[in-house]
Design a protein around this motif. Sequence first.
Motif, mmCIF file in Angstrom:
data_model
loop_
_atom_site.group_PDB
_atom_site.id
_atom_site.type_symbol
_atom_site.label_atom_id
_atom_site.label_comp_id
_atom_site.label_asym_id
_atom_site.label_seq_id
_atom_site.Cartn_x
_atom_site.Cartn_y
_atom_site.Cartn_z
ATOM 1 N N THR A 1 4.009 25.778 20.475
ATOM 2 C CA THR A 1 5.545 25.516 20.936
ATOM 3 C C THR A 1 5.862 26.205 21.305
ATOM 4 O O THR A 1 7.413 27.057 21.842
ATOM 5 C CB THR A 1 6.432 24.426 19.815
ATOM 6 O OG1 THR A 1 6.466 25.264 18.384
ATOM 7 C CG2 THR A 1 5.676 22.867 20.251
ATOM 8 N N ALA A 2 5.905 27.305 20.077
ATOM 9 C CA ALA A 2 6.745 28.538 20.502
ATOM 10 C C ALA A 2 6.659 29.713 21.545
ATOM 11 O O ALA A 2 7.277 29.791 21.845
ATOM 12 C CB ALA A 2 6.179 29.942 19.179
ATOM 13 N N LEU A 3 5.190 29.706 22.134
ATOM 14 C CA LEU A 3 4.975 30.705 22.917
ATOM 15 C C LEU A 3 5.211 30.335 24.406
ATOM 16 O O LEU A 3 5.732 30.597 24.926
ATOM 17 C CB LEU A 3 3.194 30.813 23.376
ATOM 18 C CG LEU A 3 3.323 31.670 24.095
ATOM 19 C CD1 LEU A 3 4.121 33.323 24.002
ATOM 20 C CD2 LEU A 3 0.806 32.311 24.308
ATOM 21 N N PRO A 4 5.162 28.749 24.559
ATOM 22 C CA PRO A 4 5.652 28.111 25.406
ATOM 23 C C PRO A 4 7.305 27.990 25.865
ATOM 24 O O PRO A 4 7.825 28.800 27.010
ATOM 25 C CB PRO A 4 5.692 27.068 25.790
ATOM 26 C CG PRO A 4 4.301 26.423 25.203
ATOM 27 C CD PRO A 4 4.186 27.633 23.767
ATOM 28 N N ARG A 5 7.873 28.683 24.677
ATOM 29 C CA ARG A 5 9.155 28.080 24.609
ATOM 30 C C ARG A 5 9.567 30.204 25.121
ATOM 31 O O ARG A 5 10.783 30.254 25.391
ATOM 32 C CB ARG A 5 10.071 27.986 23.466
ATOM 33 C CG ARG A 5 11.903 27.747 23.443
ATOM 34 C CD ARG A 5 12.103 27.409 22.731
ATOM 35 N NE ARG A 5 12.317 28.697 21.420
ATOM 36 C CZ ARG A 5 11.696 27.731 20.226
ATOM 37 N NH1 ARG A 5 10.504 27.253 19.806
ATOM 38 N NH2 ARG A 5 11.158 28.629 18.878
ATOM 39 N N ILE A 6 9.337 30.778 24.611
ATOM 40 C CA ILE A 6 9.523 32.345 24.645
ATOM 41 C C ILE A 6 9.129 32.711 26.306
ATOM 42 O O ILE A 6 9.917 33.560 26.861
ATOM 43 C CB ILE A 6 8.511 32.823 23.596
ATOM 44 C CG1 ILE A 6 9.130 33.007 22.493
ATOM 45 C CG2 ILE A 6 8.005 35.066 24.657
ATOM 46 C CD1 ILE A 6 7.604 33.937 21.356
ATOM 47 N N CYS A 7 8.015 31.987 26.708
ATOM 48 C CA CYS A 7 7.916 32.833 28.221
ATOM 49 C C CYS A 7 9.004 32.286 28.986
ATOM 50 O O CYS A 7 9.253 31.931 30.008
ATOM 51 C CB CYS A 7 6.019 31.659 28.510
ATOM 52 S SG CYS A 7 4.891 32.542 27.602
ATOM 53 N N ALA A 8 9.290 30.628 29.033
ATOM 54 C CA ALA A 8 9.996 29.783 29.470
ATOM 55 C C ALA A 8 11.725 30.359 29.291
ATOM 56 O O ALA A 8 11.998 30.551 30.684
ATOM 57 C CB ALA A 8 10.286 28.497 29.227
#
Length: 253
Positions: free
Chosen positions: A239-246
Amino acid sequence: MDGNSPAWVRGVSRVAVLTGAGISTDSGIPDYRGPSGVWTRDPELAEIFTRKRFVADPGVRRRYWRHIGGLYRADVQPNAAHRALAELEASGTAVRILTQNVDGLHQRAGSSPRKVLELHGTLATARCLRCGATEPTPQVLERVAAGADDPPCLKCGGTLQPAVVMFGQFLDSQVLSLAQNIARHSQLFLAVGTSLTVEPAAGLCAAAVECGATLVIVNRDPTPYDELATEIVREPIGTALPRICAALRSAAA
């Protein structure tokens, strides 16, 4: 990191991402040093990743081939974190992935192979330690499944080893030099799913920070480089990495 985009995503056009085993656990590949890691549950299993033991002991090789066969199961697929990095690259951000993993999931998720630097090699290919001949690892594993539990080289009968860096071996000097150059030229350096205890890969964090990059660590457990980080994210990588990338894509739009 709260619901608002952090300041460190703004103005970022060059991102380097160091990934470790933690990014692949959602794909069904266990990590090694975590609370439920492969080596935590069975410390003796670490011996099969030692070059000296691998070369000298057929029993170690047999156990090694049985172990890595699990990485080629049909259900092992890239997960949301792998895909998020591929989508960030596709959006136009310059993303370079420096991975300690040997599973090839970044490339399968859509990251450009030329932008993925495999620091510890790859399981995709096996090489003969005597004559240097190569064979695709899935083909070797077919022979293992058929009963050749210590599969020899098809050309000379020598010992086959997957093209990975084992304990007791040095990283390829050209690969390491390129990784250091990428780290030093990054604006944002993400360390994702890695304990940062294996050098020299872990030292890429310090190399990036020394040259002005922002270091963000996404990992469940504390690491030796936490004090250098601008932010530490403890939530699940999926969940963390997709949000950072977004957030990076949004800031660049």
